[in-house]
Write an enzyme that holds these catalytic residues in place. Structure first.
Site, short mmCIF file in Angstrom:
data_model
loop_
_atom_site.label_atom_id
_atom_site.label_comp_id
_atom_site.label_asym_id
_atom_site.label_seq_id
_atom_site.Cartn_x
_atom_site.Cartn_y
_atom_site.Cartn_z
N GLU A 87 48.72 -84.31 -3.77
CA GLU A 87 47.30 -84.11 -3.44
C GLU A 87 46.76 -82.80 -4.06
OE1 GLU A 87 46.86 -86.53 0.72
OE2 GLU A 87 47.72 -84.53 0.88
N GLU A 127 49.80 -93.45 -0.11
CA GLU A 127 49.83 -93.18 1.32
C GLU A 127 48.79 -94.05 2.01
OE1 GLU A 127 49.51 -89.12 2.52
OE2 GLU A 127 51.08 -88.41 1.15
#
Length: 680
Positions: A225, A306
């Site tokens: 991320e 995710e």
């Protein structure tokens, strides 16, 4: 009567016997060759205990030209070893599950219909001090991958170095913060040098385990991320490319992926390293999220790295503030599959934030630490039990993607047995300040400094636990002001608690009434590191007191700073110490330690320790730090896996910051309580 045989008959029988002998010799030779090809007895025994057998077997392949990467793709589909398939993955973090249960959790993952397991790598645990590595026990990632390989599961490894994961400092070691100029997740050379040292050691283990060399690893993630943190320019891309190049130089040959939220996916496409597959993270609105991914990466199959199956809890907040119903989970996963997507369930099984490893968030300017349980409302509970989400997902995958699930689909292993061991009394008490001889000598300082700046642990600072700031003040002092305290504190006047101290805010408290004493008194400030921020711009926060302490408009100029890290050596000294006294109702207050024991007469089973009546602290069983408790909830019980218990006498140690249960007891029960006390 003897039978006489003619010469011709004897010659025939002689040939038959000769042919039989030749056949027997040939059979024995074949058996000997097969024996040499079979695993040795020691390797068969290694199936029960961690070993390097898989690593040793695959290491020689590394010197050869690798096969093509196992995971490939075209415009529409993924292929694993040439077979068109969906990636059906689930996250299990080996460091959140006791090793004895790795096989059970992985078998349940496969039995639900998943073909791949994903895991982060926890740098802060593997390298607790610079250059000192630990890949044993709970951290034996090779053994975890070996078990996955034996179950014919693919593996995706996300080595970080930053992992987020509601884990202290996002998995980055606290000793990085001993450098006052440290710039984590950047091109700052000391940071990159530290990453290189860790990755060099890590990839000695991971490189031979790649599918190209006969192992199960099919992909690596680069950072995590990063588009939500790093500079969205050439500098950020340079850092991502540095990490990718480093991993390639250390032998990584499988597919590289990135992982970012749907609102960061455009930035991710600008920052991703060469030839990396972009993936997306989200929970709701799968069509919107996947379309955002396809807009910037139109000619590749979509992968959700995710898919958030639930959510985590913060202390003092409601349980499952942001989770997902089983029915909505099925609708969203079905939509992903209908759009040709693959997924990784984050989490399939959450596990536990043992010890001091929970992370924290800053939300609306407020510091919010995570609870000890990482149940996550996942398909498999914290204790490894089957949930409704699990059974519904299994049925969906059997119907929607029958050619991608394991064939045959295994039966679901049973849930573990749970046991209630009843009430356990802790009859002995010890003040925390009576254990000062069991910790390093105090550091003298002219002002309070953060724990990371202390000169302990070979000049790398304090990483976890509690830090005590002690100074002397006049008995006529009336008030105290503290700034930048992180994260929670107890103030004591001459050994007596008089105030609770909250995180971040500048706060002023009144000191106790002037004493009749003419000499100075001790002012003690015991500060807890409640978990470092793991996401956003404030990761890398230093703990303790980084501001000032003002007493009646003056700055005390002489401080002694003590570190209570609750390492195993400290726990052993405390348990064996001779200064314990009997716990007495109404007289005991924290900060103090309480100990007791209990006997298990049969094979230990999973259980939950209920901390009702206690205030705030941590629980240690048989030398293992289970994690924190706090009366504000929502978590009320701590999970105790059976492998941490013993048949016979078990030792229980509780550190309580404030006031213990009036009866000095805890209760072991069969059921978890994760939804009591959070009111906000």
């Amino acid at each position: 009567m003897a039978i006489r045989l003619s010469p011709n008959v004897r010659r025939v029988l002689s040939k038959i016997r000769l042919n039989r002998a030749l056949v027997i010799i040939i059979i024995l030779a074949v058996c000997f060759i097969l024996y040499l090809l079979l695993p040795t007895s020691s390797s068969r025994e290694d199936e029960k205990a961690p070993s390097n057998s898989l690593l040793d077997r695959l290491k020689p392949n590394v010197g050869r030209k690798p096969a093509d990467p196992a995971l490939s793709l075209d415009e529409d589909s993924f292929y694993i070893r040439g077979k068109k398939t969906h990636i059906l993955s689930g996250s299990i973090h080996y460091f959140r599950v006791v090793p004895d249960y790795w096989t059970d959790r992985l078998k349940k993952l496969k039995a639900m219909g998943l073909n791949t397991v994903d895991t982060y790598v926890s740098w802060n645990l593997h390298e607790p001090m610079p250059g000192e590595f630990d890949f044993s026990g709970l951290l034996n990632i090779h053994e975890f991958i070996k078990i996955a390989h034996s179950l014919e599961l693919n593996v995706i490894v996300r080595p970080g170095p930053y992992i987020c994961s509601e884990w202290d400092n996002g998995g980055l070691p606290a000793w990085l913060l001993h450098d006052p100029n440290m710039k984590i997740r950047s091109n700052y050379k000391p940071y990159q040098d530290a990453v290189k040292r860790f990755f060099t050691k890590l990839f000695e283990i991971l490189t031979p385990l790649q599918s190209s060399y006969g192992g199960p690893i099919i992909a690596f993630q680069v950072e995590n991320e990063y588009a939500a943190y790093g500079p969205r320019n050439a500098t950020g891309r340079h850092h991502m490319q540095y990490l990718a190049n480093l991993m390639r130089s250390l032998g990584a040959v499988e597919l590289f992926i990135t992982s970012d939220g749907q609102n960061d996916i455009k930035a991710s496409s600008d920052m991703a390293p060469n030839n990396a597959l972009l993936t997306v993270n989200f929970q709701n609105d799968p069509s919107e999220a996947l379309n955002k991914l396809l807009l910037v990466q139109p000619n590749k199959p979509p992968l959700v790295m995710e898919y958030w199956t639930g959510w985590f809890d913060h202390w003092g907040r409601r349980h499952l503030e942001r989770t997902l119903s089983p029915s909505q989970l099925i609708v969203n996963i079905g939509t992903i599959l209908q759009m040709g997507g693959s997924f990784n369930l984050y989490m399939f099984h959450g596990g536990t934030n043992f010890g001091f490893m929970n992370g924290a968030n800053i939300e609306g300017g407020e510091y919010r630490p995570d609870v000890t349980s990482y149940d996550y409302d996942a398909p498999l509970s914290e204790a490894g039990d089957i949930t409704k989400k699990y059974t519904l997902l299994r049925e969906l995958l059997k119907e929607a993607v029958p050619h991608s699930i394991p064939n045959p689909l295994p039966d679901i292993p049973p849930n573990s047995v749970k046991e209630s061991y009843g009430d356990v009394h802790l009859p002995l008490c010890l003040s925390l300040f009576q254990t000062l001889d069991y910790i390093p000598p105090p550091q003298e300082s002219k002002k309070p400094i953060p724990m990371e700046y202390l000169s302990i642990n070979k000049e790398t600072g304090q990483a976890y636990g509690y830090v005590l700031y002690r100074t002397n003040i006049s008995p006529l002092s009336t008030k105290m002001t503290i700034t930048k305290l992180k994260d929670y504190g107890v103030a004591l006047y001459d050994g007596t608690p008089f105030a609770k101290l909250s995180s971040f805010a500048s706060q002023t408290v009144l000191l106790p009434q002037p004493s009749a004493k003419s000499s100075d008194v001790n002012l003690d400030l015991l500060v807890e590191n409640s978990g470092r921020v793991n996401f956003g711009s404030q990761i890398g926060d230093r703990k303790g007191i980084s501001g000032v302490v003002i007493v009646d408009d003056e700055f005390p100029k002489s401080w002694q700073i003590y570190s209570f890290e609750f390492k195993s050596s400290y726990i052993e000294h405390v348990m064996a110490g001779g200064l314990w006294s009997r716990s007495s109702a109404g007289t005991q207050t924290g900060p103090a330690l309480f100990k007791g024991d209990f006997t298990i007469s049969t094979t230990p089973q999973d259980t939950f320790i209920d901390m009702t009546g206690w205030t705030k602290g941590l629980v240690i069983i048989n030398g293992v730090n289970l994690g924190r408790y706090w009366t504000i909830g929502p978590q009320q019980t701590l999970y105790v896996p059976a492998p941490l218990l013993r048949k016979g006498i078990n030792k229980l140690l509780i550190f309580e910051l404030h006031r213990p249960s009036s009866s000095f007891t805890v209760t072991f029960s069969k059921e978890p309580v994760l939804d009591s006390g959070g009111m906000k």
